[in-house]
Design a protein around this motif. Structure first.
Motif, PDB file in Angstrom:
ATOM      1  N   UNK A  59       0.821  -1.213   0.000  1.00 50.31           N
ATOM      2  CA  UNK A  59       0.000   0.000   0.000  1.00 50.31           C
ATOM      3  C   UNK A  59       0.857   1.267   0.000  1.00 50.31           C
ATOM      4  N   UNK A  60       2.153   1.096   0.145  1.00 52.16           N
ATOM      5  CA  UNK A  60       3.049   2.252   0.139  1.00 52.16           C
ATOM      6  C   UNK A  60       4.190   2.006  -0.845  1.00 52.16           C
ATOM      7  N   UNK A  61       4.425   3.008  -1.680  1.00 49.43           N
ATOM      8  CA  UNK A  61       5.544   2.945  -2.622  1.00 49.43           C
ATOM      9  C   UNK A  61       6.285   4.273  -2.534  1.00 49.43           C
ATOM     10  N   UNK A  62       7.497   4.302  -3.030  1.00 46.62           N
ATOM     11  CA  UNK A  62       8.125   5.613  -3.217  1.00 46.62           C
ATOM     12  C   UNK A  62       8.671   5.708  -4.631  1.00 46.62           C
ATOM     13  N   UNK A 114      -3.076   6.369  -9.043  1.00 47.23           N
ATOM     14  CA  UNK A 114      -2.974   7.792  -9.411  1.00 47.23           C
ATOM     15  C   UNK A 114      -1.510   8.193  -9.611  1.00 47.23           C
ATOM     16  N   UNK A 115      -0.652   7.691  -8.736  1.00 44.69           N
ATOM     17  CA  UNK A 115       0.777   7.999  -8.844  1.00 44.69           C
ATOM     18  C   UNK A 115       1.349   7.482 -10.162  1.00 44.69           C
ATOM     19  N   UNK A 118      -0.282   6.953 -12.856  1.00 44.76           N
ATOM     20  CA  UNK A 118      -0.858   7.750 -13.943  1.00 44.76           C
ATOM     21  C   UNK A 118      -0.145   9.092 -14.067  1.00 44.76           C
ATOM     22  N   UNK A 119       0.086   9.736 -12.924  1.00 47.82           N
ATOM     23  CA  UNK A 119       0.792  11.029 -12.920  1.00 47.82           C
ATOM     24  C   UNK A 119       2.161  10.887 -13.588  1.00 47.82           C
ATOM     25  N   UNK A 120       2.841   9.780 -13.280  1.00 48.74           N
ATOM     26  CA  UNK A 120       4.195   9.576 -13.807  1.00 48.74           C
ATOM     27  C   UNK A 120       4.197   9.128 -15.264  1.00 48.74           C
ATOM     28  N   UNK A 152      -3.773   0.349  -4.879  1.00 43.64           N
ATOM     29  CA  UNK A 152      -4.635   1.307  -4.178  1.00 43.64           C
ATOM     30  C   UNK A 152      -4.922   2.456  -5.153  1.00 43.64           C
ATOM     31  N   UNK A 153      -5.958   3.218  -4.832  1.00 43.10           N
ATOM     32  CA  UNK A 153      -6.297   4.357  -5.698  1.00 43.10           C
ATOM     33  C   UNK A 153      -5.121   5.329  -5.815  1.00 43.10           C
ATOM     34  N   UNK A 154      -4.422   5.515  -4.704  1.00 43.20           N
ATOM     35  CA  UNK A 154      -3.327   6.485  -4.710  1.00 43.20           C
ATOM     36  C   UNK A 154      -2.120   5.984  -5.497  1.00 43.20           C
ATOM     37  N   UNK A 155      -1.842   4.695  -5.410  1.00 42.18           N
ATOM     38  CA  UNK A 155      -0.735   4.163  -6.213  1.00 42.18           C
ATOM     39  C   UNK A 155      -1.104   4.224  -7.703  1.00 42.18           C
TER      40      UNK A 155
END
Lengths: 160, 114
Positions: free
Chosen positions: B55-58, B90-91, B93-95, B85-88
């Motif tokens: 659930x966490x990436x960097x 989204x991340x 997609x942003x990248x 997760x939705x946030x990953x």
């Protein structure tokens, strides 16, 4: 006494100092999770704050060259938003010289990194970065009212 | 310790599914790359990366995922993500990762998309 969001006692503030040690940014995200949860942010908002905080911490860890080897984090809770301030007293960097990365240029290029500041700005609602030879301060805010940015950077706000 | 990361995989005849568990940072990314590179060396060029338990990436970990995508492109291979997760999501997609590696809701759909 701690008051729930919506009462008159805001703002509240929590301060955290973390050493520059690999992976300790995860400890900071646990505080972020608790703070944002207390403010009744939804799951996605909490994760976005955590991800942005990770990137800000990594930026300080890798680029500050801080002699004291510490990063200072403040969570400021207000009725309408959560502000997270990440500060180091390292060497600073030229904010204007940071190029916005794009994926096409990363293929065929041995340097595939450089995404941190862009991600912070994309995941939070507002971000300011000030940096000088005395250190760097990243101030990033997430609104309690859901606000998302589309791919063009324009904001869409809803009040769910 | 604060960062425990595990990677496992399920290898089929023409594809493989890589499962992660934990924080995808530089070390997590390198472990994923190690498994992916072994699979590519074995001639498996279609990979699903199931991040359901991460659930966490960097961004350092994600940069290593870009290396995997690049390597697969060189072999006409394909990578599909699932369990994000939705946030990953989204991340990614942003990248711009989603231009080169699709995201599926489920592992089954990801395998179908290979």
């Amino acid at each position: 006494m701690i008051n729930r969001p919506g009462t008159a006692e805001f703002p509240h503030e929590i301060s955290l100092t973390i050493p520059i040690v690999p992976n300790i940014e995860v400890a900071a995200t646990q505080t972020a999770e608790a703070v944002a949860g207390f403010m009744e942010f939804d799951r996605e908002q909490i994760d976005e704050v955590k991800h942005a905080l990770i990137e800000a911490c990594i930026n300080a860890f890798e680029h500050s060259n801080s002699n004291e080897n510490k990063v200072y984090i403040r969570f400021i809770m207000k009725h309408e938003d959560l502000t997270v301030i990440i500060q180091d007293f390292g060497q600073g960097f030229d904010v204007e010289s940071v190029e916005k990365p794009n994926i096409e240029s990363k293929f065929g290029n041995s340097y595939k990194r450089g995404w941190g500041l862009m991600l912070i700005e994309s995941l939070m609602d507002s971000v300011t970065i000030t940096s000088s030879p005395a250190g760097t301060v990243i101030t990033m805010t997430k609104l309690r009212v859901r606000s998302s940015k589309n791919e063009n950077g324009a904001k869409e706000v809803s009040s769910d | 310790m604060i960062n425990q990361f595990a990677v496992t995989m399920r290898k089929e005849s023409e594809y493989a599914v890589i499962y992660t568990d934990g924080y995808i940072n530089n070390l997590g990314g390198e472990k994923i790359a190690e498994v992916a590179n072994t699979l590519i060396g074995d001639g498996i060029y279609k990979l699903v990366l199931n991040l359901e338990k991460s659930t966490v990436v960097n961004s350092i970990g994600i940069s290593i995922l870009i290396e995997i995508i690049e390597k697969l492109q060189e072999t006409n291979g394909k990578l599909v993500f699932c369990g994000l997760t939705k946030t990953i999501a989204k991340t990614f997609t942003i990248m711009g990762l989603t231009q080169f590696a699709a995201i599926s809701d489920t592992e089954e759909l990801a395998i179908q998309g290979l």
